[in-house]
Design a protein around this motif. Structure first.
Motif, PDB file in Angstrom:
ATOM      1  N   LEU A   1      19.428  82.197  -0.272  1.00 18.40           N
ATOM      2  CA  LEU A   1      20.264  81.290   0.922  1.00 18.40           C
ATOM      3  C   LEU A   1      21.211  80.952   0.973  1.00 18.40           C
ATOM      4  O   LEU A   1      22.011  81.949   1.577  1.00 18.40           O
ATOM      5  CB  LEU A   1      19.258  80.019   1.107  1.00 18.40           C
ATOM      6  N   ILE A   2      21.695  81.417  -0.165  1.00 15.19           N
ATOM      7  CA  ILE A   2      23.418  81.075  -0.448  1.00 15.19           C
ATOM      8  C   ILE A   2      23.772  82.759  -0.404  1.00 15.19           C
ATOM      9  O   ILE A   2      24.645  82.747   0.252  1.00 15.19           O
ATOM     10  CB  ILE A   2      23.321  80.260  -2.366  1.00 15.19           C
ATOM     11  N   GLU A   3      22.716  83.497  -1.042  1.00  9.13           N
ATOM     12  CA  GLU A   3      23.381  84.903  -0.573  1.00  9.13           C
ATOM     13  C   GLU A   3      23.404  85.200   0.360  1.00  9.13           C
ATOM     14  O   GLU A   3      24.566  85.977   0.945  1.00  9.13           O
ATOM     15  CB  GLU A   3      22.278  86.083  -1.566  1.00  9.13           C
ATOM     16  N   GLU A   4      21.849  84.562   1.698  1.00  8.00           N
ATOM     17  CA  GLU A   4      22.403  84.827   3.162  1.00  8.00           C
ATOM     18  C   GLU A   4      23.557  84.560   3.484  1.00  8.00           C
ATOM     19  O   GLU A   4      24.213  85.180   4.444  1.00  8.00           O
ATOM     20  CB  GLU A   4      21.003  84.507   3.156  1.00  8.00           C
ATOM     21  N   VAL A   5      24.167  83.446   3.671  1.00  6.53           N
ATOM     22  CA  VAL A   5      24.864  82.631   4.102  1.00  6.53           C
ATOM     23  C   VAL A   5      26.642  83.461   4.026  1.00  6.53           C
ATOM     24  O   VAL A   5      27.618  83.092   4.840  1.00  6.53           O
ATOM     25  CB  VAL A   5      24.743  81.415   3.617  1.00  6.53           C
ATOM     26  N   GLN A   6      27.148  83.728   2.094  1.00  3.35           N
ATOM     27  CA  GLN A   6      28.216  84.317   1.855  1.00  3.35           C
ATOM     28  C   GLN A   6      27.938  85.213   2.967  1.00  3.35           C
ATOM     29  O   GLN A   6      29.255  86.197   2.484  1.00  3.35           O
ATOM     30  CB  GLN A   6      27.761  84.238   0.571  1.00  3.35           C
TER      31      GLN A   6
ATOM     32  N   LEU B   1      28.492  76.188  -0.065  1.00  2.00           N
ATOM     33  CA  LEU B   1      27.813  76.110  -0.830  1.00  2.00           C
ATOM     34  C   LEU B   1      27.725  75.839  -2.146  1.00  2.00           C
ATOM     35  O   LEU B   1      26.369  75.465  -2.832  1.00  2.00           O
ATOM     36  CB  LEU B   1      26.825  77.606  -0.728  1.00  2.00           C
ATOM     37  N   SER B   2      28.880  75.449  -2.737  1.00  2.00           N
ATOM     38  CA  SER B   2      28.979  74.970  -4.101  1.00  2.00           C
ATOM     39  C   SER B   2      28.513  73.354  -4.470  1.00  2.00           C
ATOM     40  O   SER B   2      27.903  72.216  -5.300  1.00  2.00           O
ATOM     41  CB  SER B   2      30.188  74.926  -4.809  1.00  2.00           C
ATOM     42  N   ILE B   3      27.904  73.084  -3.349  1.00  2.00           N
ATOM     43  CA  ILE B   3      27.885  71.434  -2.803  1.00  2.00           C
ATOM     44  C   ILE B   3      26.324  70.831  -2.976  1.00  2.00           C
ATOM     45  O   ILE B   3      26.058  71.677  -2.504  1.00  2.00           O
ATOM     46  CB  ILE B   3      28.367  70.444  -1.640  1.00  2.00           C
TER      47      ILE B   3
ATOM     48  N   MET C   1      12.166  66.105  -8.195  1.00  2.00           N
ATOM     49  CA  MET C   1      12.291  67.519  -8.124  1.00  2.00           C
ATOM     50  C   MET C   1      13.968  68.000  -8.214  1.00  2.00           C
ATOM     51  O   MET C   1      14.100  69.210  -7.650  1.00  2.00           O
ATOM     52  CB  MET C   1      11.135  68.205  -7.511  1.00  2.00           C
ATOM     53  N   LYS C   2      14.324  67.641  -8.237  1.00  2.00           N
ATOM     54  CA  LYS C   2      15.814  68.409  -7.475  1.00  2.00           C
ATOM     55  C   LYS C   2      16.375  69.500  -8.486  1.00  2.00           C
ATOM     56  O   LYS C   2      16.351  70.511  -7.929  1.00  2.00           O
ATOM     57  CB  LYS C   2      16.835  66.575  -7.465  1.00  2.00           C
ATOM     58  N   GLU C   3      16.263  69.036  -9.385  1.00  2.00           N
ATOM     59  CA  GLU C   3      16.687  70.456 -10.484  1.00  2.00           C
ATOM     60  C   GLU C   3      15.904  71.481 -10.153  1.00  2.00           C
ATOM     61  O   GLU C   3      16.433  72.985 -10.101  1.00  2.00           O
ATOM     62  CB  GLU C   3      16.767  70.222 -12.185  1.00  2.00           C
ATOM     63  N   PHE C   4      14.605  71.699  -9.708  1.00  2.00           N
ATOM     64  CA  PHE C   4      13.396  72.383  -9.366  1.00  2.00           C
ATOM     65  C   PHE C   4      14.086  73.342  -8.244  1.00  2.00           C
ATOM     66  O   PHE C   4      14.480  74.699  -8.139  1.00  2.00           O
ATOM     67  CB  PHE C   4      12.354  71.991  -9.521  1.00  2.00           C
ATOM     68  N   TRP C   5      14.476  72.543  -7.344  1.00  2.00           N
ATOM     69  CA  TRP C   5      14.778  73.217  -5.855  1.00  2.00           C
ATOM     70  C   TRP C   5      16.390  73.690  -5.854  1.00  2.00           C
ATOM     71  O   TRP C   5      16.229  74.467  -5.221  1.00  2.00           O
ATOM     72  CB  TRP C   5      14.866  72.021  -4.944  1.00  2.00           C
ATOM     73  N   GLU C   6      16.939  73.582  -6.853  1.00  2.00           N
ATOM     74  CA  GLU C   6      18.685  73.996  -6.835  1.00  2.00           C
ATOM     75  C   GLU C   6      17.804  75.471  -7.725  1.00  2.00           C
ATOM     76  O   GLU C   6      19.270  75.815  -6.911  1.00  2.00           O
ATOM     77  CB  GLU C   6      19.326  72.625  -8.238  1.00  2.00           C
ATOM     78  N   VAL C   7      17.646  75.426  -8.485  1.00  2.00           N
ATOM     79  CA  VAL C   7      17.304  77.022  -9.236  1.00  2.00           C
ATOM     80  C   VAL C   7      16.323  77.851  -8.217  1.00  2.00           C
ATOM     81  O   VAL C   7      15.830  79.076  -8.882  1.00  2.00           O
ATOM     82  CB  VAL C   7      17.567  77.007 -10.659  1.00  2.00           C
ATOM     83  N   HIS C   8      15.734  77.593  -7.205  1.00  2.00           N
ATOM     84  CA  HIS C   8      14.529  77.104  -6.464  1.00  2.00           C
ATOM     85  C   HIS C   8      15.450  78.883  -5.773  1.00  2.00           C
ATOM     86  O   HIS C   8      15.734  79.091  -5.900  1.00  2.00           O
ATOM     87  CB  HIS C   8      14.102  77.151  -5.438  1.00  2.00           C
ATOM     88  N   GLN C   9      14.130  80.790  -6.197  1.00  2.00           N
ATOM     89  CA  GLN C   9      14.297  81.635  -5.265  1.00  2.00           C
ATOM     90  C   GLN C   9      15.110  81.608  -4.364  1.00  2.00           C
ATOM     91  O   GLN C   9      16.157  82.096  -3.495  1.00  2.00           O
ATOM     92  CB  GLN C   9      12.991  82.214  -5.780  1.00  2.00           C
TER      93      GLN C   9
ATOM     94  N   SER D   1      21.937  78.571  11.696  1.00  2.00           N
ATOM     95  CA  SER D   1      23.158  77.559  11.886  1.00  2.00           C
ATOM     96  C   SER D   1      23.772  78.389  13.191  1.00  2.00           C
ATOM     97  O   SER D   1      24.438  79.588  13.272  1.00  2.00           O
ATOM     98  CB  SER D   1      23.672  77.924  10.487  1.00  2.00           C
ATOM     99  N   SER D   2      25.058  77.358  13.332  1.00  2.00           N
ATOM    100  CA  SER D   2      26.000  78.005  14.663  1.00  2.00           C
ATOM    101  C   SER D   2      26.957  78.326  13.653  1.00  2.00           C
ATOM    102  O   SER D   2      27.915  79.432  13.907  1.00  2.00           O
ATOM    103  CB  SER D   2      25.809  77.508  15.628  1.00  2.00           C
ATOM    104  N   PHE D   3      28.094  77.799  12.390  1.00  2.00           N
ATOM    105  CA  PHE D   3      28.421  77.994  12.195  1.00  2.00           C
ATOM    106  C   PHE D   3      28.223  78.168  10.547  1.00  2.00           C
ATOM    107  O   PHE D   3      29.144  76.980   9.342  1.00  2.00           O
ATOM    108  CB  PHE D   3      29.181  77.032  11.964  1.00  2.00           C
ATOM    109  N   PRO D   4      27.526  79.144  10.325  1.00  2.00           N
ATOM    110  CA  PRO D   4      26.940  79.405   8.536  1.00  2.00           C
ATOM    111  C   PRO D   4      28.959  79.959   7.870  1.00  2.00           C
ATOM    112  O   PRO D   4      29.110  79.487   6.513  1.00  2.00           O
ATOM    113  CB  PRO D   4      26.381  80.573   8.558  1.00  2.00           C
ATOM    114  N   THR D   5      29.913  80.005   8.472  1.00  2.00           N
ATOM    115  CA  THR D   5      30.929  80.437   7.641  1.00  2.00           C
ATOM    116  C   THR D   5      31.481  79.424   7.211  1.00  2.00           C
ATOM    117  O   THR D   5      32.738  79.314   6.315  1.00  2.00           O
ATOM    118  CB  THR D   5      31.880  81.000   7.970  1.00  2.00           C
ATOM    119  N   HIS D   6      31.642  77.593   7.812  1.00  2.00           N
ATOM    120  CA  HIS D   6      31.820  76.817   7.452  1.00  2.00           C
ATOM    121  C   HIS D   6      31.374  76.226   6.307  1.00  2.00           C
ATOM    122  O   HIS D   6      31.449  75.036   6.596  1.00  2.00           O
ATOM    123  CB  HIS D   6      32.155  75.530   8.515  1.00  2.00           C
ATOM    124  N   THR D   7      30.206  76.636   5.351  1.00  2.00           N
ATOM    125  CA  THR D   7      29.356  75.814   4.525  1.00  2.00           C
ATOM    126  C   THR D   7      29.812  76.204   3.486  1.00  2.00           C
ATOM    127  O   THR D   7      30.580  77.066   3.080  1.00  2.00           O
ATOM    128  CB  THR D   7      27.993  75.942   4.949  1.00  2.00           C
TER     129      THR D   7
END
Length: 568
Positions: A512-517, A252-254, A499-507, A244-250
């Motif tokens: 990925l959320i921690e890396e972008v933050q 992540l709560s969506i 499997m939407k709920e499975f992917w939302e809590v996947h490791q 991503s060229s703009f990771p700070t504009h994401t």
């Protein structure tokens, strides 16, 4: 000199009409036979079929002037019948499709193992002359198009690249590159990834492929993780890197893909996400054959917010490949040993040029929202031992519908004659009136035409003469927002909804959320937080030098000597 005969405007108009009629008749007779598409079903009924686009005309014989338009694609207008049919459907209420309608299967789009293959460069050696090689390639390409047209009708076949010159750019990049990057948009990876290209690189050429899931700031992390596992399962030899060229504009709560309008990306300095992982993957592929220390050091400087030094390139090490690059047939041999060439491939508008700029930490190649902006491949030295090669965007043959091609940015919005059918396709999958906060035009259910009319009234799009709502302009504007990512239509892999709920809590999703933050925006002192850095042309030079810092309530002076002007 003899006196010129008077030539009236009426005669001139008649002459132009005759030339246009002759040109159209010649094209239907010659070009249809040339591409082998005289009949939809490949028969001998004699009916001509409208081509998707047309090869640019070559130069006249004996002319030394270069053809500057040989990479340009020409699009045919939609028929009046199709336009009228789209307008009629746009006035009828549409049904809302379930979430499963966003799921796609890549096998249904590209039909691996069928005639929907990519054209491959024919075998050649240095004994062949340039004219002989070009004639051989042209003959093969005509037969390639003929086979596709005989197998599939143009009603089911998607728009794809018919310009041989653009395919030649791909062939040269494949030959000169050691590692190939296939860049796809995370909103629709199955649309941008050609299995035929993957098989050609891995099986025929025996080279490594790195899949770049680009623009991850436009999709929820759960969907990014799901696509990552889906592509790895379908194509085991892939090395996958998130970018991503703009990771700070994401935001992540969506967690609901395609249901939120994204704000325009801020024009502020930002560090790209993904170069470190890409450097690691390329190092593992090369296995110490090339020194990657310069690249690693450059990434550390970028992460620290420092300007990396510009590599001094000699004339022998680096050269910008221009339109005369086809004259150099020695692309297989590298001039310098110990240099790795990384080729960037992909469909138009997936962000190939933006990725190269993100790897360099500065703008080195031109970018544009218009598909097909890059006309010929060019090489850029990232470090003294790493060379990047940017290839023009290519549209591969598939069975994808036209609406999806327009929304994915492959088919230019400027060439769309019927935006209403595309708006209908989009409104069936997203709640467009709610996203755009539209006021109902009538009491009945929403239609595609009503959406365009309401958006025209809200934005003030009016026709020039009658002052009525300009629904065509409104529809065009909505399509551009969808392509740019302000309205996110994110396609999903097969089985994602269940499997939407499975992917939302996947490791991997949490990782990925921690890396972008970890990426923090770097805002200049002369720009206030939450505002763009660009100033209007009406601002004075003093306003450009002094800005208001709202966080601490003081003046930040970018030029400390500007105040001395008042003392004189």
């Amino acid at each position: 000199m003899p006196r010129k005969v008077p030539f009236s405007s009426k005669q001139k108009k008649k002459q132009l009409q005759g030339k246009k009629k002759a040109k159209c008749s010649n094209w239907h007779d010659e070009d249809s036979e040339e591409h082998g598409c005289n009949d939809i079903n490949g028969g001998n009924s004699g009916k001509t079929v409208e081509q998707i686009n047309q090869q640019p005309e070559s130069n006249r014989v004996g002319s030394s002037r270069k053809d500057l338009n040989r990479y340009r694609l020409e699009f045919f207008k939609d028929t009046k019948e199709s336009i009228e049919k789209g307008k009629k459907l746009s006035t009828e209420p549409h049904e809302t499709l379930p979430e499963e309608s966003l799921e796609v299967n890549i096998d249904e789009i590209y039909k691996p193992g069928t005639v929907l293959d990519i054209p491959k460069r024919q075998s050649w050696d240095y004994s062949l002359k340039k004219e002989e090689l070009e004639a051989k390639e042209e003959k093969y390409f005509k037969q390639y198009l003929s086979n596709i047209c005989q197998e599939h009708s143009l009603g089911t076949l998607s728009y794809f690249e018919l310009n041989l010159e653009t395919w030649r750019q791909l062939w040269r990049v494949l030959e000169m590159s050691d590692i190939l990057l296939i860049i796809v948009d995370i909103r629709h990876p199955a649309v941008n990834f050609s299995p035929a290209l993957y098989d050609h690189i891995t099986k025929d050429l025996g080279k490594h492929v790195v899949l770049i899931l680009n623009k991850i700031d436009l999709a929820p992390p759960s969907l990014v993780t799901a696509w990552q596992y889906y592509m790895k399962e379908k194509f085991p030899e892939l090395h996958i890197v998130l970018f991503s060229s703009f990771p700070t504009h994401t935001d992540l709560s969506i967690q609901n893909p395609g249901t939120v309008i994204r704000k325009a990306r801020k024009k502020r300095r930002s560090t790209a996400m993904g170069p470190k992982e890409l450097c690691r993957v390329c190092g593992e592929i090369m296995k110490g054959k090339v020194d990657m220390s310069h690249w690693e050091e450059k990434i550390k400087l970028q992460m620290a917010g420092k300007e990396p030094c510009v590599v001094e390139e000699s004339d022998e090490e680096s050269e910008m490949v221009t339109e005369d690059c086809e004259e150099n047939n020695n692309l297989m041999e590298h001039k310098n040993e110990g240099i790795v060439t990384i080729g960037c491939l992909g469909s138009p508008n997936v962000g190939k040029s933006s990725l190269i700029n993100g790897l360099n930490g500065r703008k080195v190649v031109s970018v544009s929202k218009t598909p097909g902006h890059t006309k010929h491949f060019q090489t850029i030295f990232l470090t003294p031992t790493v060379r990047l090669c940017d290839c023009p965007g290519l549209v591969f043959p598939s069975l994808m519908n036209k609406q999806l091609q327009i929304l994915s940015g492959i088919y230019p919005v400027a060439q769309v004659q019927d935006p209403y059918s595309v708006i209908r396709y989009l409104a069936q999958r997203l709640d467009i009136p709610k996203l755009l906060r539209l006021q109902p035009v009538c009491d009945s259910s929403w239609t595609a035409f009503d959406i365009c009319e309401a958006w025209a009234q809200k934005r003030g799009f009016l026709t020039a003469k009658a002052g009525r709502p300009d629904v065509y302009r409104a529809g065009n504007n909505i399509l551009r927002m969808a392509v740019e990512g302000k309205i996110c239509l994110c396609l999903r892999p097969t089985g994602f909804s269940k499997m939407k709920e499975f992917w939302e809590v996947h490791q991997e999703t949490m990782k990925l959320i921690e890396e972008v933050q970890q990426f923090k925006p770097q805002v200049n002192q002369d720009s206030s937080e939450g505002e763009e850095e660009d100033l209007s042309e009406q601002e004075s030079s003093q306003e450009r030098a002094i800005g208001k810092d709202k966080k601490v309530g003081r003046l930040c002076i970018s030029n400390p000597f500007s105040l001395l002007e008042d003392e004189n």
